[in-house]
Scaffold this motif. Sequence first.
Motif, mmCIF file in Angstrom:
data_model
loop_
_atom_site.group_PDB
_atom_site.id
_atom_site.type_symbol
_atom_site.label_atom_id
_atom_site.label_comp_id
_atom_site.label_asym_id
_atom_site.label_seq_id
_atom_site.Cartn_x
_atom_site.Cartn_y
_atom_site.Cartn_z
ATOM 1 N N THR A 291 61.806 24.461 23.542
ATOM 2 C CA THR A 291 62.917 24.684 22.617
ATOM 3 C C THR A 291 62.527 25.752 21.609
ATOM 4 O O THR A 291 61.462 25.672 20.997
ATOM 5 N N LEU A 292 63.373 26.752 21.460
ATOM 6 C CA LEU A 292 63.120 27.827 20.508
ATOM 7 C C LEU A 292 63.744 27.443 19.172
ATOM 8 O O LEU A 292 64.813 27.910 18.805
ATOM 9 N N ASP A 293 63.046 26.575 18.451
ATOM 10 C CA ASP A 293 63.585 26.029 17.209
ATOM 11 C C ASP A 293 62.911 26.595 15.962
ATOM 12 O O ASP A 293 63.077 26.071 14.878
ATOM 13 N N ARG A 294 62.129 27.654 16.107
ATOM 14 C CA ARG A 294 61.511 28.339 14.960
ATOM 15 C C ARG A 294 61.400 29.820 15.271
ATOM 16 O O ARG A 294 61.712 30.243 16.383
ATOM 17 N N ALA A 295 60.926 30.600 14.329
ATOM 18 C CA ALA A 295 60.906 32.061 14.469
ATOM 19 C C ALA A 295 60.081 32.524 15.664
ATOM 20 O O ALA A 295 60.476 33.439 16.378
ATOM 21 N N CYS B 85 54.067 34.474 23.760
ATOM 22 C CA CYS B 85 54.846 34.061 22.589
ATOM 23 C C CYS B 85 56.302 34.459 22.809
ATOM 24 O O CYS B 85 56.600 35.363 23.589
ATOM 25 N N MET B 86 57.199 33.752 22.118
ATOM 26 C CA MET B 86 58.639 33.939 22.288
ATOM 27 C C MET B 86 59.315 34.015 20.934
ATOM 28 O O MET B 86 58.958 33.262 20.030
ATOM 29 N N SER C 206 68.065 28.124 21.466
ATOM 30 C CA SER C 206 68.014 28.251 22.919
ATOM 31 C C SER C 206 66.844 27.418 23.406
ATOM 32 O O SER C 206 65.987 27.009 22.630
ATOM 33 N N ARG C 207 66.815 27.192 24.716
ATOM 34 C CA ARG C 207 65.662 26.499 25.266
ATOM 35 C C ARG C 207 65.438 26.937 26.692
ATOM 36 O O ARG C 207 66.369 27.329 27.409
ATOM 37 N N PHE C 208 64.158 26.869 27.090
ATOM 38 C CA PHE C 208 63.775 27.110 28.465
ATOM 39 C C PHE C 208 63.664 25.747 29.136
ATOM 40 O O PHE C 208 62.923 24.882 28.675
ATOM 41 N N VAL C 209 64.412 25.558 30.219
ATOM 42 C CA VAL C 209 64.420 24.301 30.958
ATOM 43 C C VAL C 209 63.495 24.463 32.161
ATOM 44 O O VAL C 209 63.631 25.412 32.945
#
Length: 133
Positions: free
Chosen positions: A15-19, A44-45, A3-6
């Motif tokens: 971009t949520l590309d890790r834990a 943190c996300m 997912s990503r926050f635009v």
Amino acid sequence: MSSRFVAIDEGPDITLDRAMIVVGRHPNCDTRLNSLRVSRHHCCMTRENDQVVVRDLGSTNGIRINGMRVETGSLRPGDELSIAHIRYRLEGEEDSEQASDPAIREQDSTPDSSRPSNWIHSPKWGFGPMHKG
């Protein structure tokens, strides 16, 4: 399958590309937001199932989900996150038109509840979990 926050107005996309992703002004943050209104380690996300959980890390200007200030909250595609004054819209695998109505959900609440019964309104902080103790 990330997912990503635009960014809506300004700032980089997230971009949520890790834990876990840490957002703030500090050079060691995964995503740096260059604004004095953003704390060094602001929030943190993490991804949990079909939601993204965002946690404030004791920042001065806080986070808001769909306009409501929270310490921790869950977002689904189409929801809006504000980090200090910088606004984002969550995009994910789901089409945002099919996303459920935007709602703040406590991490341990059922997905269908729009606001758990243990949330209260506080003039200083907006809505948030009631602290017992």
